[in-house]
Scaffold this motif. Sequence first.
Motif, short mmCIF file in Angstrom:
data_model
loop_
_atom_site.label_atom_id
_atom_site.label_comp_id
_atom_site.label_asym_id
_atom_site.label_seq_id
_atom_site.Cartn_x
_atom_site.Cartn_y
_atom_site.Cartn_z
N GLN A 116 9.45 4.59 10.76
CA GLN A 116 8.91 4.70 9.27
C GLN A 116 9.58 3.37 8.75
N PHE A 117 9.31 2.56 8.90
CA PHE A 117 10.33 1.73 8.10
C PHE A 117 9.57 1.02 6.69
N SER A 118 10.58 1.19 5.06
CA SER A 118 10.02 1.35 3.51
C SER A 118 10.86 0.11 3.22
N ARG A 119 10.44 -0.42 1.96
CA ARG A 119 10.77 -1.33 1.12
C ARG A 119 12.26 -1.74 1.16
N MET A 120 12.41 -3.37 1.47
CA MET A 120 13.27 -3.95 1.94
C MET A 120 12.88 -5.10 1.02
N ARG A 121 14.16 -5.49 -0.19
CA ARG A 121 14.47 -6.72 -1.46
C ARG A 121 14.39 -8.17 0.32
N VAL A 122 13.47 -8.84 -0.82
CA VAL A 122 13.98 -10.01 -0.15
C VAL A 122 14.81 -10.93 -1.54
N ASN A 123 15.35 -12.13 -1.09
CA ASN A 123 16.52 -12.57 -1.78
C ASN A 123 15.97 -13.85 -2.09
N VAL A 124 14.90 -14.03 -3.11
CA VAL A 124 14.08 -15.40 -3.56
C VAL A 124 14.69 -16.60 -4.29
N THR A 125 15.91 -16.08 -3.55
CA THR A 125 16.77 -17.89 -3.96
C THR A 125 17.30 -18.49 -2.63
N SER A 131 0.96 0.71 11.34
CA SER A 131 0.77 0.58 9.85
C SER A 131 1.37 -0.41 9.88
N LEU A 132 0.70 -1.43 9.35
CA LEU A 132 1.21 -2.58 8.28
C LEU A 132 1.13 -2.60 6.51
N SER A 133 1.65 -2.78 5.81
CA SER A 133 1.17 -2.36 4.57
C SER A 133 1.71 -3.10 3.51
N SER A 134 1.15 -4.03 2.86
CA SER A 134 1.94 -4.74 1.52
C SER A 134 3.61 -4.96 2.40
N CYS A 135 2.66 -6.42 2.94
CA CYS A 135 3.71 -6.93 3.97
C CYS A 135 3.24 -8.32 4.27
N PRO A 136 4.09 -9.10 3.90
CA PRO A 136 3.39 -10.41 4.14
C PRO A 136 2.99 -11.20 5.22
N LEU A 137 2.01 -11.66 6.04
CA LEU A 137 1.87 -11.90 6.91
C LEU A 137 1.53 -13.73 7.81
N LYS A 138 1.49 -14.18 8.43
CA LYS A 138 1.25 -15.40 8.68
C LYS A 138 -0.50 -14.83 9.53
N GLU A 139 -1.08 -15.82 9.70
CA GLU A 139 -2.55 -15.80 10.13
C GLU A 139 -1.84 -15.64 11.49
N ALA A 140 -0.92 -16.49 12.03
CA ALA A 140 -0.60 -16.44 13.38
C ALA A 140 0.15 -15.16 14.28
N ASP A 141 0.38 -14.13 12.90
CA ASP A 141 0.63 -13.04 13.28
C ASP A 141 -0.25 -11.90 13.83
N LEU A 142 -1.32 -12.26 12.95
CA LEU A 142 -2.85 -12.18 13.45
C LEU A 142 -3.72 -12.61 14.46
N GLU A 167 5.03 4.78 17.53
CA GLU A 167 3.79 5.04 16.64
C GLU A 167 5.11 3.97 15.11
N LEU A 168 4.61 3.04 15.03
CA LEU A 168 5.59 2.53 14.04
C LEU A 168 4.69 1.85 12.68
N TYR A 169 5.60 2.58 11.82
CA TYR A 169 5.37 2.63 10.24
C TYR A 169 5.51 1.41 9.20
N VAL A 170 5.23 0.02 8.77
CA VAL A 170 5.80 -0.79 8.05
C VAL A 170 5.32 -1.17 6.60
N HIS A 171 6.18 -0.41 5.55
CA HIS A 171 6.29 -0.75 4.27
C HIS A 171 6.40 -1.49 3.23
N LYS A 172 6.03 -2.80 2.69
CA LYS A 172 7.24 -3.75 1.68
C LYS A 172 8.19 -4.18 2.77
N VAL A 173 7.88 -4.49 3.28
CA VAL A 173 9.21 -5.16 3.93
C VAL A 173 8.96 -6.85 4.34
#
Length: 492
Positions: A238-247, A298-309, A271-277
């Motif tokens: 279970q991996f939750s919340r990891m900040r991105v460097n926007v710059t 479980s993938l939650s609030s994570c940016p995905l490409k259509e290629a990922d789907l 089992e893999l749960y990923v949230h906000k990374v």
Amino acid sequence: MSRRTPPSLQYQAMQSLLSNQALAISALEDLPVLLFPSLFVEVYARAHTEMLKALVQAWPFSCLPLGDLEESPNLETLNAVLEGLNLLLAKKEHPSRWKLQFLDLRNDHPNIWIEGYPSMAQISYPDVLTDRPTENCGSMMTEEQPLILLMDLTIKHGTQDALQGHLLQWVRERRERVQLCSRKLRILSDSISEIQKALRVVRLDSIQELKVNKFWHRETMKNIVPYLSQMKNLRILQFSRMRVNVTCRHKNFSYSCKYAVHLGQLQHLQELYVHKVFFLYGQLPTILRNLTLLKTLSLSSCPLKEADLWFLSQWPCSRQLKHLRLRSLPLDNFSPEPLRVLLKHAAGTLETLALEDCAITDPQLLGILPALSLCSQLSFFSFYGNHISISVLQSLLSHMARLDCLRQGIYPAPLECYPCHERWVGDFEPERFAHVQAQLEQSLRDMGTTQKVQICINFCHHYKYWTFYNLGPDGYWVVTVENLPGLSALPL
């Protein structure tokens, strides 16, 4: 007068023995094995430290489950046990009667001290270890069998648990003779030094469940991810919340590739749960390609490409998925085709399906509805937070009513319940819902379903609650507020 049950001869003998500690310690060599568990409990309760140390040295079973006593071992009690172990570890050879191989500080056997000798004798090799002890990361083991300490660890922010810190230091000073195994590890801190201090002591291949729940920076992840790839027996992550460097987008991409490679080495993951990374974007193929045993995703609030789907839809393991959650992933601009193919492949095994707050529209739902109707094993379905009309909602309810195993479904309030048919959380108008209630009631009556149907009118992932309209057996709609469970806690 009421009759009192006289104390047993065994109890009287034990009390007599404990009245003279020196005599009791000298008698341990001749004490019957079946008396050790009850004697240990009594000595523990009385806090007879010298007797406790002697008992540890003479303990006739392979495992000493300290975590199962009525109260968790405090530092004084633990020190007494560790001092007894120190005396044993200081000897060049193991005493012939010393059978102790494991000191268990978990709570896996809650009744074992009550059950006593028969159950104690059955504990041999704890399931936290899938293989016999091997050389640990950073420590050279002797040929002698090491003593194994079993304890679930929590690395938290700020002051660490005193008992846990004491134990880690004790193991650190004796790493050639002692190994620390932890089946469950929780990291609730972003301190690199605190995390590394624990990971350098614990036997990494003993970890089967890992929960990371803290805002991590890229630098934290860079230092920790090599340890992660050594957790070769990890079953749950279970991996939750990891900040991105926007710059610095280029570095974000570079780091994401490195993280994905390490995560992809966890070949026993189930089992893999990923949230906000941020690092899933475009990296799902690298991460999931070798995870052939995965059954929960479980993938939650994570940016995905259509290629990922698209990769998910063609992923061979999709045919064995039992639990799938996609939450807060904006899919309104994606083609429904990869999701349709994914559901078609997983239709024979899926028991839990959650497509929540994904902005799925009428055309997209109609595109996946035939595949959704094939999910014959589905027992729980959650679809709240999506943007569909009353007519499409009725069609969805009709299809789901045909699934024999389905016990509960959570659906969004239709667009007709919002101003100008726009779906915005918080803009729900009960007056508008009153106009569609009759249609929903009639649809549910016509279906004759016994499934629990809930219409979600509001939700908050941060505070973890839902607001529902529930149609009661009396035909009236009742508003309820309920807690929002994680995927692992859903009613399966």
